[in-house]
Design an enzyme around this catalytic site. Structure first.
Site, PDB file in Angstrom:
ATOM      1  N   ASP A 162       0.889  -1.167   0.000  1.00 39.14           N
ATOM      2  CA  ASP A 162       0.000   0.000   0.000  1.00 39.14           C
ATOM      3  C   ASP A 162       0.930   1.221   0.000  1.00 39.14           C
ATOM      4  O   ASP A 162       2.148   1.074  -0.195  1.00 39.14           O
ATOM      5  CB  ASP A 162      -0.997  -0.024   1.175  1.00 39.14           C
ATOM      6  CG  ASP A 162      -0.336   0.188   2.530  1.00 39.14           C
ATOM      7  OD1 ASP A 162       0.911   0.278   2.598  1.00 39.14           O
ATOM      8  OD2 ASP A 162      -1.071   0.273   3.543  1.00 39.14           O
ATOM      9  N   THR A 220       3.139  -1.723   8.811  1.00 38.98           N
ATOM     10  CA  THR A 220       3.598  -2.640   9.862  1.00 38.98           C
ATOM     11  C   THR A 220       3.725  -4.090   9.394  1.00 38.98           C
ATOM     12  O   THR A 220       4.293  -4.910  10.124  1.00 38.98           O
ATOM     13  CB  THR A 220       2.578  -2.652  11.017  1.00 38.98           C
ATOM     14  OG1 THR A 220       1.303  -3.051  10.471  1.00 38.98           O
ATOM     15  CG2 THR A 220       2.452  -1.292  11.673  1.00 38.98           C
ATOM     16  N   CYS A 243       3.178  -3.203   4.001  1.00 43.53           N
ATOM     17  CA  CYS A 243       2.387  -2.039   4.424  1.00 43.53           C
ATOM     18  C   CYS A 243       3.193  -1.330   5.511  1.00 43.53           C
ATOM     19  O   CYS A 243       4.407  -1.510   5.596  1.00 43.53           O
ATOM     20  CB  CYS A 243       0.976  -2.452   4.870  1.00 43.53           C
ATOM     21  SG  CYS A 243       0.910  -3.583   6.276  1.00 43.53           S
ATOM     22  N   HIS A 289       6.681 -31.213   9.607  1.00 42.35           N
ATOM     23  CA  HIS A 289       6.014 -29.915   9.476  1.00 42.35           C
ATOM     24  C   HIS A 289       4.843 -29.962   8.490  1.00 42.35           C
ATOM     25  O   HIS A 289       3.940 -29.139   8.563  1.00 42.35           O
ATOM     26  CB  HIS A 289       7.010 -28.845   9.028  1.00 42.35           C
ATOM     27  CG  HIS A 289       8.180 -28.725   9.949  1.00 42.35           C
ATOM     28  ND1 HIS A 289       8.053 -28.304  11.253  1.00 42.35           N
ATOM     29  CD2 HIS A 289       9.493 -29.017   9.773  1.00 42.35           C
ATOM     30  CE1 HIS A 289       9.238 -28.322  11.836  1.00 42.35           C
ATOM     31  NE2 HIS A 289      10.126 -28.755  10.960  1.00 42.35           N
ATOM     32  N   HIS A 343       9.652 -24.148   8.338  1.00 42.81           N
ATOM     33  CA  HIS A 343       8.701 -24.886   9.171  1.00 42.81           C
ATOM     34  C   HIS A 343       7.239 -24.653   8.781  1.00 42.81           C
ATOM     35  O   HIS A 343       6.404 -25.532   8.984  1.00 42.81           O
ATOM     36  CB  HIS A 343       8.884 -24.512  10.647  1.00 42.81           C
ATOM     37  CG  HIS A 343      10.134 -25.089  11.250  1.00 42.81           C
ATOM     38  ND1 HIS A 343      10.381 -25.108  12.605  1.00 42.81           N
ATOM     39  CD2 HIS A 343      11.225 -25.670  10.667  1.00 42.81           C
ATOM     40  CE1 HIS A 343      11.563 -25.676  12.843  1.00 42.81           C
ATOM     41  NE2 HIS A 343      12.089 -26.014  11.673  1.00 42.81           N
TER      42      HIS A 343
HETATM   43  C1  RB5 Z   1      -1.546   2.861   6.509  1.00 45.09           C
HETATM   44  O1  RB5 Z   1      -1.511   4.087   7.151  1.00 45.09           O
HETATM   45  C2  RB5 Z   1      -1.317   1.732   7.509  1.00 45.09           C
HETATM   46  O2  RB5 Z   1      -2.384   1.628   8.365  1.00 45.09           O
HETATM   47  C3  RB5 Z   1      -1.079   0.432   6.776  1.00 45.09           C
HETATM   48  O3  RB5 Z   1       0.008   0.582   5.916  1.00 45.09           O
HETATM   49  C4  RB5 Z   1      -0.749  -0.806   7.586  1.00 45.09           C
HETATM   50  O4  RB5 Z   1       0.281  -0.546   8.509  1.00 45.09           O
HETATM   51  C5  RB5 Z   1      -1.863  -1.526   8.192  1.00 45.09           C
HETATM   52  O5  RB5 Z   1      -1.679  -2.588   8.790  1.00 45.09           O
END
Ligand code: RB5
Length: 154
Positions: free
Chosen positions: A10, A75, A73, A141, A106
């Protein structure tokens, strides 16, 4: 046979995608970039879904390591949650090389999820290299991974 790596992000993962895609191509993979093409705000489930559909359409190749995916993304969390709603997708958020090797060895992960706000480009590259280089060990596994598909769907 040349392996394929499908990649998407994203806006929050766009700049790591721009670093990883050419690196993976230079390592000999056929790279399919499913977007986005710019940093405009967009919804990560849309791109997770697009990538998962692409992988699942590849059938056995998406299960035996011949085709792998990377979703990025902010996180890695939202991408992994969205991707793991798809039967046959095993998406793993990895923040270090050890997790990445174990996810392949695994768990037979077929999608690596990275967080650009967690992992800088250097570490993301190391995690990616480990993911691409590690085969699934199978053996004990295999039956555990197969049990993912027997969990009742909501
Ligand atoms: C976008 O701002 C952020 O929420 C997205 O990239 C992601 O981290 C969501 O899990």
């Amino acid at each position: 046979m040349q392996r394929t790596l499908v990649i998407a992000s994203d806006h929050g993962g766009f700049s790591i995608k721009a670093v990883l895609a050419p690196m993976i191509q230079a390592a000999g993979f056929n790279v399919v970039d499913l977007g986005p093409a710019c940093t405009d705000s967009c919804d990560y489930p849309v791109y997770a879904d697009k990538l998962c559909q692409h992988l699942l359409a590849a059938g056995e190749d998406a299960q035996n390591g011949q085709m792998l995916g990377i979703l990025i993304c902010g996180t890695g969390l939202g991408m992994s949650m969205a991707a793991n709603r798809h039967a046959g997708i095993r998406a793993a958020v990895c923040t270090c090389e050890f997790m990445s090797r174990m996810a392949r060895a695994h768990n037979n992960a077929n999608v690596l999820c990275l967080g650009e706000r967690v992992t800088g480009p250097g570490l993301a590259a190391e995690i990616t290299r480990a993911f691409l280089a590690t085969p699934f060990e199978g053996g004990r596994h295999l039956k555990r991974v197969q049990q993912f598909e027997t969990v009742p769907q909501p």
